[in-house]
Design a protein around this motif. Structure first.
Motif, short mmCIF file in Angstrom:
data_model
loop_
_atom_site.label_atom_id
_atom_site.label_comp_id
_atom_site.label_asym_id
_atom_site.label_seq_id
_atom_site.Cartn_x
_atom_site.Cartn_y
_atom_site.Cartn_z
N ARG A 110 35.75 13.37 17.92
CA ARG A 110 36.37 12.86 19.16
C ARG A 110 36.18 11.34 19.27
N ASN A 111 34.99 10.88 18.95
CA ASN A 111 34.72 9.43 19.00
C ASN A 111 35.58 8.68 17.99
N ILE A 112 35.76 9.25 16.80
CA ILE A 112 36.61 8.63 15.79
C ILE A 112 38.06 8.60 16.27
N GLU A 120 38.65 4.03 25.50
CA GLU A 120 37.24 3.91 25.87
C GLU A 120 36.56 5.22 25.51
N SER A 121 35.33 5.15 25.00
CA SER A 121 34.67 6.35 24.50
C SER A 121 33.19 6.35 24.85
N LEU A 136 26.30 5.79 25.50
CA LEU A 136 26.79 4.41 25.39
C LEU A 136 28.31 4.43 25.53
N ILE A 137 28.83 3.66 26.46
CA ILE A 137 30.27 3.57 26.65
C ILE A 137 30.79 2.35 25.88
N LYS A 142 38.69 -3.11 21.62
CA LYS A 142 38.12 -4.36 21.16
C LYS A 142 37.52 -4.25 19.76
N VAL A 143 37.75 -3.10 19.10
CA VAL A 143 37.17 -2.87 17.77
C VAL A 143 38.28 -2.72 16.74
#
Length: 226
Positions: A110-112, A120-121, A136-137, A142-143
């Motif tokens: 899910r994070n990937i 936002e994750s 951690l949000i 921005k990545v």
């Protein structure tokens, strides 16, 4: 160089930097083949103490010089069982429980996916002092590039370039035993052996190999990229 970060202390040496520089160049080359907006993922797998976190951080710094914004995800943050309970859980379940299935792969996926879709994750983050899992949000808008680093990281979904570190727990423990006077923990050594076998099983997935001398080679051809 010693860097202290939440949950980890990195001891970065010249070997880590040299390997990172070579891999960063390969990442830039591979990324250039993709559409400009493509969200590239690098995976780094290695055994405990092999230097994967140091290499990951060093690659991120190399890419930063090229104005590529990098986030590193450490798969150690994705254990299903909380850190304080993990050893006891393993002893109860037996040594065969140690392995790939100890991770929450669904959460990592899910994070990937959040990275791929620039959302936002909320990421898990282990604070090593109290050994608790925080949240951690991060804003993936921005990545530009994601590095997934850990024991079984190259198994993660969507990895574009997979790096395998050959240094195994036998060599790592030999180096540690020269410095430590306390006898090795028998159960911990069994865990390292099981992890060794599990990590080794992922080697065929790798595109690049970091050997025991920290030279970087193409997995299929054995050609050095340094």
């Amino acid at each position: 160089i010693q860097l202290e970060m939440p949950g980890v202390i990195l001891l970065i040496n010249d070997l880590h930097k040299a390997a990172a520089e070579a891999i960063a160049k390969r990442v830039i080359t591979e990324r250039a083949k993709m559409p400009k907006s493509y969200k590239f993922i690098l995976g780094i797998t290695g055994e405990s103490g092999s230097g994967k976190a140091e290499v990951a951080h060093s690659i991120a710094l190399e890419l930063k010089k090229e104005h590529i914004r990098v986030k590193v995800l450490r798969t150690d943050n994705y254990y299903i069982v909380p850190p304080l309970l993990l050893t006891e859980w393993r002893k109860t379940k037996g040594i065969e429980s140690v392995g790939i299935n100890e991770y929450d792969w669904n959460l990592l996926s899910r994070n990937i996916q959040d990275f791929k879709e620039e959302r936002e994750s909320m990421l898990p983050w282990v604070d090593a002092v109290p050994e608790q899992v925080d949240k951690l949000i991060t804003d993936f808008k921005k990545v530009d590039l994601l590095i997934v680093s850990g024991l079984y990281a190259i198994k993660a979904d969507g990895v574009d370039l997979r790096v395998f570190i050959e240094l195994n727990y036998h060599e790592i423990q030999m180096a540690k035993n020269k410095e430590a006077k306390a006898p090795a923990d028998e159960f911990k050594m069994k865990v390292y052996e099981k992890e060794h076998l599990n990590v080794l099983s992922l080697k065929p997935l790798s595109a690049l190999i970091i050997n025991k001398g920290y030279q970087v080679f193409v997995a299929k051809t054995g050609e050095s990229i340094m």
